[in-house]
Design a protein around this motif. Structure first.
Motif, short mmCIF file in Angstrom:
data_model
loop_
_atom_site.label_atom_id
_atom_site.label_comp_id
_atom_site.label_asym_id
_atom_site.label_seq_id
_atom_site.Cartn_x
_atom_site.Cartn_y
_atom_site.Cartn_z
N GLY A 117 -13.28 -33.04 -102.35
CA GLY A 117 -13.31 -33.79 -101.08
C GLY A 117 -14.66 -33.72 -100.38
O GLY A 117 -14.89 -34.42 -99.41
N GLN A 118 -15.54 -32.86 -100.87
CA GLN A 118 -16.82 -32.65 -100.18
C GLN A 118 -18.01 -33.11 -101.01
O GLN A 118 -19.15 -32.78 -100.71
CB GLN A 118 -16.97 -31.17 -99.84
CG GLN A 118 -15.89 -30.68 -98.90
CD GLN A 118 -16.04 -29.21 -98.57
OE1 GLN A 118 -16.29 -28.40 -99.45
NE2 GLN A 118 -15.90 -28.89 -97.30
N SER A 160 -5.37 -38.29 -99.98
CA SER A 160 -6.60 -38.12 -99.19
C SER A 160 -7.75 -37.61 -100.07
O SER A 160 -8.89 -38.07 -99.95
CB SER A 160 -6.30 -37.17 -98.03
OG SER A 160 -7.45 -36.50 -97.64
N LYS A 164 -11.22 -39.62 -101.14
CA LYS A 164 -12.57 -39.08 -100.95
C LYS A 164 -13.42 -39.21 -102.22
O LYS A 164 -14.61 -39.49 -102.14
CB LYS A 164 -12.50 -37.62 -100.49
CG LYS A 164 -12.12 -37.51 -99.02
CD LYS A 164 -12.07 -36.10 -98.54
CE LYS A 164 -11.62 -36.04 -97.09
NZ LYS A 164 -10.88 -34.81 -96.79
N ASN A 167 -14.42 -42.78 -102.41
CA ASN A 167 -15.53 -43.03 -101.47
C ASN A 167 -16.85 -42.50 -102.01
O ASN A 167 -17.90 -43.11 -101.81
CB ASN A 167 -15.24 -42.38 -100.10
CG ASN A 167 -14.12 -43.08 -99.37
OD1 ASN A 167 -13.78 -44.22 -99.69
ND2 ASN A 167 -13.52 -42.41 -98.41
N TYR A 168 -16.77 -41.36 -102.67
CA TYR A 168 -17.99 -40.78 -103.27
C TYR A 168 -18.55 -41.72 -104.34
O TYR A 168 -19.75 -41.95 -104.42
CB TYR A 168 -17.68 -39.40 -103.85
CG TYR A 168 -18.84 -38.72 -104.52
CD1 TYR A 168 -19.95 -38.27 -103.80
CD2 TYR A 168 -18.85 -38.51 -105.91
CE1 TYR A 168 -21.02 -37.64 -104.42
CE2 TYR A 168 -19.91 -37.87 -106.54
CZ TYR A 168 -20.99 -37.44 -105.79
OH TYR A 168 -22.06 -36.80 -106.41
#
Ligand code: SAH
Ligand code: MG
Length: 198
Positions: A117-118, A160, A164, A167-168
């Motif tokens: 997620g990061q 979620s 992510k 989105n990355y």
């Protein structure tokens, strides 16, 4: 060494540690050889499996690897020692988003393989530590086949997380500074290089 690697694979399976797939690490080791990579930064060591294999790809390849989970960090240290790699691998016990690396050290390869997620945050933070001719490789872009199907996922947390990663991928595709190649190898890999090799 080969036996230790097999032991690590068994340990990962038993304890549910998500180590890299064999085809993916083979791709990265080949990349290290072909591009004469000497200095690797890895985000997400787990038990040291990928760090040890990357460091073994070439005689003069050094790896710095960051891990925030204490049990895994300890296991990683132990494995690095047992493989006789303590001179080649530096294991850092900290959250990668809190680490302050020495600004003057730049890497030929940055391997992003920590919290999925990061990914964008890791990329944005660590691109400043990449050499002009360097590459950022990211693992798990398929996330077990869920990526691209987030709208159909019912579990909120999983949805979620997958969003992510999606989105990355968009972030990489639309990036003004980097070109990215995507590879359908293992759980999905990407290789990003500077657009204007500075
Ligand atoms: N690269 C390893 C697997 C890493 S699994 C291999 O292929 O052998 C991902 C690891 O990243 C986990 O051990 C997790 O604890 C760690 N991690 C997740 N987020 C992190 C963060 N922000 N900083 C440091 N480590 C992180
Ligand atoms: Mg991975």
């Amino acid at each position: 060494m080969k036996e230790l690697i097999l032991e690590m694979e068994d340990y990962a399976q038993e304890k549910n540690v998500p180590i890299i797939e064999k085809k993916s690490i083979a791709f990265i080791m080949k990349y290290i050889k072909e591009h004469n990579i000497k200095n690797v930064l890895e985000i997400g060591s787990a038990i040291g499996y990928s760090a040890i294999l990357m460091a073994s790809a070439k005689e003069d390849t050094l790896v710095t690897t960051i891990e925030r989970d204490e049990t895994r960090y300890m296991e990683c240290l132990k494995n690095v020692k047992r493989c006789g790699m303590d001179k080649k691998i530096n294991v850092v016990f900290q959250d990668a988003l809190d680490v302050n690396l020495r600004e003057e050290v730049k890497y030929d390869l940055i391997f992003i393989d920590a919290a999925k997620g990061q990914y964008t945050k890791f990329f944005e933070k660590y691109k400043y530590f990449l050499k002009p001719e360097g590459a950022i490789i990211t693992d798990n872009l398929k996330f077990h086949g869920y990526v691209g199907k987030s709208s159909k996922i019912e579990s909120k947390n999983l949805k979620s997380l997958v969003e992510k990663i999606e989105n990355y991928i968009d972030f990489l595709k639309n990036n003004e500074e980097f070109n990215t190649e995507f590879y359908d190898i293992g759980d999905g890999l990407s290789v990003s290089t500077w657009k204007n090799a500075k």
